[in-house]
Write a protein that holds these residues in place. Structure first.
Motif, PDB file in Angstrom:
ATOM      1  N   UNK A  83       0.839  -1.210   0.000  1.00 26.55           N
ATOM      2  CA  UNK A  83       0.000   0.000   0.000  1.00 26.55           C
ATOM      3  C   UNK A  83       0.866   1.250   0.000  1.00 26.55           C
ATOM      4  N   UNK A  84       1.945   1.196   0.764  1.00 28.51           N
ATOM      5  CA  UNK A  84       2.855   2.336   0.814  1.00 28.51           C
ATOM      6  C   UNK A  84       3.557   2.547  -0.513  1.00 28.51           C
ATOM      7  N   UNK A  85       3.909   1.458  -1.198  1.00 26.53           N
ATOM      8  CA  UNK A  85       4.549   1.574  -2.513  1.00 26.53           C
ATOM      9  C   UNK A  85       3.617   2.227  -3.514  1.00 26.53           C
ATOM     10  N   UNK A  86       2.368   1.785  -3.548  1.00 21.47           N
ATOM     11  CA  UNK A  86       1.388   2.377  -4.478  1.00 21.47           C
ATOM     12  C   UNK A  86       1.193   3.860  -4.173  1.00 21.47           C
ATOM     13  N   UNK A  87       1.110   4.202  -2.888  1.00 25.31           N
ATOM     14  CA  UNK A  87       0.953   5.607  -2.496  1.00 25.31           C
ATOM     15  C   UNK A  87       2.158   6.431  -2.948  1.00 25.31           C
ATOM     16  N   UNK A  88       3.353   5.866  -2.794  1.00 21.87           N
ATOM     17  CA  UNK A  88       4.570   6.571  -3.208  1.00 21.87           C
ATOM     18  C   UNK A  88       4.602   6.761  -4.721  1.00 21.87           C
ATOM     19  N   UNK A  89       4.208   5.732  -5.478  1.00 23.67           N
ATOM     20  CA  UNK A  89       4.180   5.836  -6.942  1.00 23.67           C
ATOM     21  C   UNK A  89       3.183   6.898  -7.399  1.00 23.67           C
ATOM     22  N   UNK A  90       2.052   6.983  -6.722  1.00 19.26           N
ATOM     23  CA  UNK A  90       1.046   7.993  -7.082  1.00 19.26           C
ATOM     24  C   UNK A  90       1.535   9.403  -6.747  1.00 19.26           C
ATOM     25  N   UNK A  91       2.295   9.515  -5.677  1.00 16.99           N
ATOM     26  CA  UNK A  91       2.812  10.824  -5.275  1.00 16.99           C
ATOM     27  C   UNK A  91       4.005  11.255  -6.119  1.00 16.99           C
ATOM     28  N   UNK A  92       4.594  10.293  -6.846  1.00 11.69           N
ATOM     29  CA  UNK A  92       5.779  10.591  -7.669  1.00 11.69           C
ATOM     30  C   UNK A  92       5.612  10.038  -9.093  1.00 11.69           C
ATOM     31  N   UNK A  93       4.616  10.533  -9.830  1.00 14.12           N
ATOM     32  CA  UNK A  93       4.364   9.993 -11.174  1.00 14.12           C
ATOM     33  C   UNK A  93       5.566  10.164 -12.102  1.00 14.12           C
ATOM     34  N   UNK A  94       5.851   9.115 -12.862  1.00 16.37           N
ATOM     35  CA  UNK A  94       6.916   9.098 -13.879  1.00 16.37           C
ATOM     36  C   UNK A  94       8.333   9.190 -13.308  1.00 16.37           C
ATOM     37  N   UNK A  95       8.473   9.138 -11.997  1.00 16.23           N
ATOM     38  CA  UNK A  95       9.812   9.257 -11.397  1.00 16.23           C
ATOM     39  C   UNK A  95      10.454   7.894 -11.123  1.00 16.23           C
ATOM     40  N   UNK A  96       9.645   6.901 -10.820  1.00 19.12           N
ATOM     41  CA  UNK A  96      10.189   5.588 -10.483  1.00 19.12           C
ATOM     42  C   UNK A  96      10.593   4.825 -11.738  1.00 19.12           C
ATOM     43  N   UNK A  97      11.514   3.875 -11.572  1.00 18.79           N
ATOM     44  CA  UNK A  97      11.966   3.048 -12.691  1.00 18.79           C
ATOM     45  C   UNK A  97      11.790   1.573 -12.340  1.00 18.79           C
ATOM     46  N   UNK A  98      11.247   0.820 -13.286  1.00 24.06           N
ATOM     47  CA  UNK A  98      11.115  -0.621 -13.102  1.00 24.06           C
ATOM     48  C   UNK A  98      11.990  -1.332 -14.112  1.00 24.06           C
ATOM     49  N   UNK A  99      12.863  -2.212 -13.637  1.00 24.40           N
ATOM     50  CA  UNK A  99      13.707  -2.991 -14.525  1.00 24.40           C
ATOM     51  C   UNK A  99      12.937  -4.150 -15.128  1.00 24.40           C
ATOM     52  N   UNK A 100      13.208  -4.446 -16.404  1.00 22.60           N
ATOM     53  CA  UNK A 100      12.579  -5.579 -17.068  1.00 22.60           C
ATOM     54  C   UNK A 100      13.653  -6.419 -17.757  1.00 22.60           C
ATOM     55  N   UNK A 101      13.276  -7.640 -18.134  1.00 18.06           N
ATOM     56  CA  UNK A 101      14.209  -8.534 -18.829  1.00 18.06           C
ATOM     57  C   UNK A 101      14.239  -8.258 -20.327  1.00 18.06           C
ATOM     58  N   UNK A 102      13.704  -7.113 -20.744  1.00 21.12           N
ATOM     59  CA  UNK A 102      13.690  -6.738 -22.151  1.00 21.12           C
ATOM     60  C   UNK A 102      12.315  -6.247 -22.567  1.00 21.12           C
ATOM     61  N   UNK A 103      12.263  -5.502 -23.665  1.00 19.65           N
ATOM     62  CA  UNK A 103      10.985  -5.009 -24.175  1.00 19.65           C
ATOM     63  C   UNK A 103      10.101  -6.182 -24.570  1.00 19.65           C
TER      64      UNK A 103
END
Length: 328
Positions: free
Chosen positions: A142-162
């Motif tokens: 819940x805290x992660x979702x709240x943080x993501x909403x408070x910081x739109x477009x700032x977080x980065x998620x790593x992926x194994x490729x497009x």
């Protein structure tokens, strides 16, 4: 009247011969080795799972089941080879969520992921974990979702490729939480995890095989498992339902198919070999060691796989297309 009787006898004899032929085919099948095609390189999770099952199926079928790795194009080269194979039960496709669901939305394939195959059986699944770097301010989902909403477009998620499963899982997380963050593609989940541990990226939606060692080492945070039940290998990690994000289910599942038009009696024999294999304590132990959850017996029928695959297509294709995700 004599003509009608003769015609009836002719039809009856034909039906009897057809039934006898089907029984005879089932009795002699298989008469030589079977090829199980895996669309990925040897040593990966799909290949390892396939080899465990193939070895046990040999005992039920009385013939070797030889795993053939035909890697390339996200598994579509090997899958396509099976689609074009003779429907005689001697060429099988050991595929998964990517090859038989997602690839149909990512690529213009020369085959149909649903209609060019006959389902045999669901085999296993492996739900994922939502994890973040150690310095992430949020301590729970819940805290992660709240943080993501408070910081739109700032977080980065790593992926194994497009177009990789981790990319699509992240798009699903965005959709479910109405958040926005950036995707950073890597050449595999391993390098992405290295950067998560070092704090170069903020988060990942990742397989337990890749993430759990770092979770246990205390180098990253874990928020939830993307399933209805907790992982047997990590029972202390809450489910997404328990963590406050109900319905955020992501499971990397695997199954067995044959080419379209394969006779039903052959499919039944292959299904029986899979069901027998998945009930074997030695197979179950090996699957548990690599984090694979075996589907329940009522989900191991061809009909269950067919319905499950259709439901997964209906769920994931709109997510892939809506996020404008493209394969590499």
């Amino acid at each position: 009247m004599k003509f009608q009787r003769r015609h009836f006898l002719h039809l009856s004899a034909g039906a009897t011969l057809l039934a006898a032929s089907s029984v005879a085919r089932a009795q002699i099948y298989p008469s030589h080795p079977i090829t199980m095609t895996v669309g990925f390189a040897a040593g990966g999770p799909t290949d390892v799972t396939a080899r465990i099952l193939a070895e046990r199926m040999r005992a039920s079928l009385g013939q070797p089941v030889i795993v053939e790795n035909v890697a390339g194009a996200a598994g579509s080269i090997g899958t396509g080879r099976v689609a074009r194979a003779a429907p005689d039960g001697y060429t099988l496709s050991f595929g998964q969520w990517g090859t038989h669901v997602v690839n149909g939305a990512l690529y213009a394939l020369p085959y149909d992921v649903l209609n060019d195959f006959e389902p045999v059986a669901l085999v296993s699944s492996n739900p994922w974990l939502i994890v973040a770097k150690k310095a992430m301010p949020a301590d729970d989902l819940k805290g992660l979702v709240a943080w993501l909403k408070a910081n739109p477009d700032k977080a980065s998620q790593g992926t194994a490729g497009a177009g990789a499963a981790s990319h699509i899982a992240g798009a699903f997380l965005q959709k479910q939480t109405a958040t926005r963050f950036q995707f950073v593609p890597y050449r595999g989940a391993g390098p992405a995890m290295q950067d998560l541990v070092s704090g170069q990226i903020d988060m990942m939606v990742d397989s337990p095989t890749n993430s759990l060692p770092q979770v246990r080492a205390g180098t990253i945070k874990v928020y939830a498992v993307t399933a209805k039940s907790r992982l047997a290998s990590a029972p202390d990690i809450p489910t997404v339902d328990e963590a406050g994000l109900p319905g955020m289910y992501i499971s990397f599942w695997q199954a067995l198919w044959v080419p379209k038009g394969t006779p039903r009696d052959i499919i039944a024999k292959l299904n029986g070999a899979v069901v027998d294999g998945l009930a074997d304590p030695a197979v179950r132990r090996k699957f548990a060691e690599i984090g694979q959850d075996i589907f329940s017996p009522d989900q191991q029928t061809p009909e269950a796989l067919g319905a499950f695959q259709k439901a997964e297509i209906e769920k994931w294709w709109p997510i892939v297309k809506g996020a404008n995700i493209k394969g590499e």
